[in-house]
Design an enzyme around this catalytic site. Structure first.
Site, mmCIF file in Angstrom:
data_model
loop_
_atom_site.group_PDB
_atom_site.id
_atom_site.type_symbol
_atom_site.label_atom_id
_atom_site.label_comp_id
_atom_site.label_asym_id
_atom_site.label_seq_id
_atom_site.Cartn_x
_atom_site.Cartn_y
_atom_site.Cartn_z
ATOM 1 N N HIS A 1 36.371 -8.349 22.021
ATOM 2 C CA HIS A 1 35.821 -9.847 22.329
ATOM 3 C C HIS A 1 36.926 -10.785 22.481
ATOM 4 O O HIS A 1 38.061 -10.332 22.102
ATOM 5 C CB HIS A 1 35.061 -10.122 21.074
ATOM 6 C CG HIS A 1 35.852 -9.936 19.778
ATOM 7 N ND1 HIS A 1 36.180 -9.116 19.193
ATOM 8 C CD2 HIS A 1 36.327 -11.259 19.250
ATOM 9 C CE1 HIS A 1 37.030 -9.497 17.933
ATOM 10 N NE2 HIS A 1 37.180 -10.708 18.126
ATOM 11 N N HIS B 1 42.074 -14.671 24.233
ATOM 12 C CA HIS B 1 42.682 -13.145 24.619
ATOM 13 C C HIS B 1 41.679 -12.143 23.972
ATOM 14 O O HIS B 1 40.772 -12.528 23.235
ATOM 15 C CB HIS B 1 43.870 -13.225 23.955
ATOM 16 C CG HIS B 1 43.851 -13.085 22.270
ATOM 17 N ND1 HIS B 1 44.052 -14.275 21.642
ATOM 18 C CD2 HIS B 1 43.543 -12.027 21.482
ATOM 19 C CE1 HIS B 1 43.749 -14.135 20.434
ATOM 20 N NE2 HIS B 1 43.461 -12.707 20.074
HETATM 21 P P1 2AM Z 1 39.635 -12.569 15.849
HETATM 22 O O1 2AM Z 1 39.731 -13.173 17.244
HETATM 23 O O2 2AM Z 1 38.292 -11.863 15.873
HETATM 24 O O3 2AM Z 1 39.573 -13.380 14.854
HETATM 25 C C1 2AM Z 1 45.101 -12.336 15.945
HETATM 26 O O4 2AM Z 1 44.709 -12.911 14.653
HETATM 27 C C2 2AM Z 1 44.168 -11.688 16.636
HETATM 28 O O5 2AM Z 1 43.796 -10.332 15.965
HETATM 29 C C3 2AM Z 1 42.389 -12.183 16.892
HETATM 30 O O6 2AM Z 1 42.187 -12.118 17.871
HETATM 31 C C4 2AM Z 1 41.911 -11.520 15.643
HETATM 32 O O7 2AM Z 1 40.593 -11.136 16.023
HETATM 33 C C5 2AM Z 1 42.537 -10.250 15.603
HETATM 34 N N1 2AM Z 1 42.580 -9.392 14.515
HETATM 35 C C6 2AM Z 1 41.984 -8.123 14.345
HETATM 36 N N2 2AM Z 1 41.828 -7.733 13.033
HETATM 37 C C7 2AM Z 1 42.363 -8.912 12.425
HETATM 38 C C8 2AM Z 1 42.711 -9.089 10.802
HETATM 39 N N3 2AM Z 1 42.391 -8.199 9.961
HETATM 40 N N4 2AM Z 1 43.245 -10.217 10.530
HETATM 41 C C9 2AM Z 1 43.553 -11.214 11.541
HETATM 42 N N5 2AM Z 1 43.388 -10.929 12.905
HETATM 43 C C10 2AM Z 1 42.497 -9.973 13.096
#
Ligand code: 2AM
Length: 177
Positions: free
Chosen positions: A121, A37
């Site tokens: 991303h 996602h």
């Molecule tokens: P990531 O894919 O780069 O890990 C669920 O955790 C989603 O929220 C993930 O896509 C994650 O990004 C994003 N996300 C953004 N900020 C976050 C944070 N502080 N902690 C965990 N997940 C975060």
């Protein structure tokens, strides 16, 4: 309390093409197809009442349907922490607007969110202690990644539950664009 985020799911056919690239890196924890996602906003731990408020505020976040294209790969983090390996998203005005509205919905619902720059991303894997040269080689092999544009006509509010094999996501509510 529930851990929430808003995101656009990657269509299955695009996800299948990405999944074929999820190989060749020992130590990588690859995200499964149904977990791919583009996060719009990360809300963190939210109480039940606030979660309900957030879910209804998000009905006001919709933009017109738009196209999104995945392009290139990259990584966040360094050798000393868990790295995030991702597929990039081509700059998209409607995506930026939608993400901004998903943050604004949080403010109206009284959810505190981090003031990080928005860097859209699709996370493909989390890496801990992966061989640096291998990561470099993987990136060279996949840097020309480019998806056809795909239509975004909905987004979702997802919950995330930490499980022993990584987070499991569940669609709590879907919003049509
Ligand atoms: P990531 O894919 O780069 O890990 C669920 O955790 C989603 O929220 C993930 O896509 C994650 O990004 C994003 N996300 C953004 N900020 C976050 C944070 N502080 N902690 C965990 N997940 C975060």
């Amino acid at each position: 309390m529930v851990r929430l985020f808003a995101a656009v799911a990657v269509p299955e056919i695009i996800g299948e093409a990405l999944a074929r690239r999820q190989t060749g890196l020992p130590g990588a924890r690859w995200r499964s197809l149904d977990q791919l996602h583009v996060t719009l906003a990360f809300y963190g731990e939210v109480g039940e009442r606030t979660a309900d408020d957030l879910a209804s505020e998000l009905t006001r976040a919709a933009v017109r349907p738009f196209d999104l294209t995945l392009s290139g790969v990259g990584a966040f983090g360094d050798d000393h922490q868990t790295q995030t390996l991702w597929a990039g998203v081509e700059a998209s005005e409607p995506l930026t607007v939608l993400a901004g509205r998903c943050r604004a919905a949080a403010e109206r619902a009284g959810v505190d969110i981090e003031r990080r720059a928005y860097r859209p991303h699709v996370t493909l894997a989390y890496l801990r202690g992966a061989d640096r040269d291998r990561v470099g080689a993987w990136m060279i092999n996949h840097n020309l990644l480019k998806s056809p544009p795909f239509r975004v006509d909905r987004f979702g509010l997802y919950s995330s539950v930490l499980a022993h094999d990584g987070s499991q996501y569940a669609l709590e509510r879907e919003y049509r664009l």
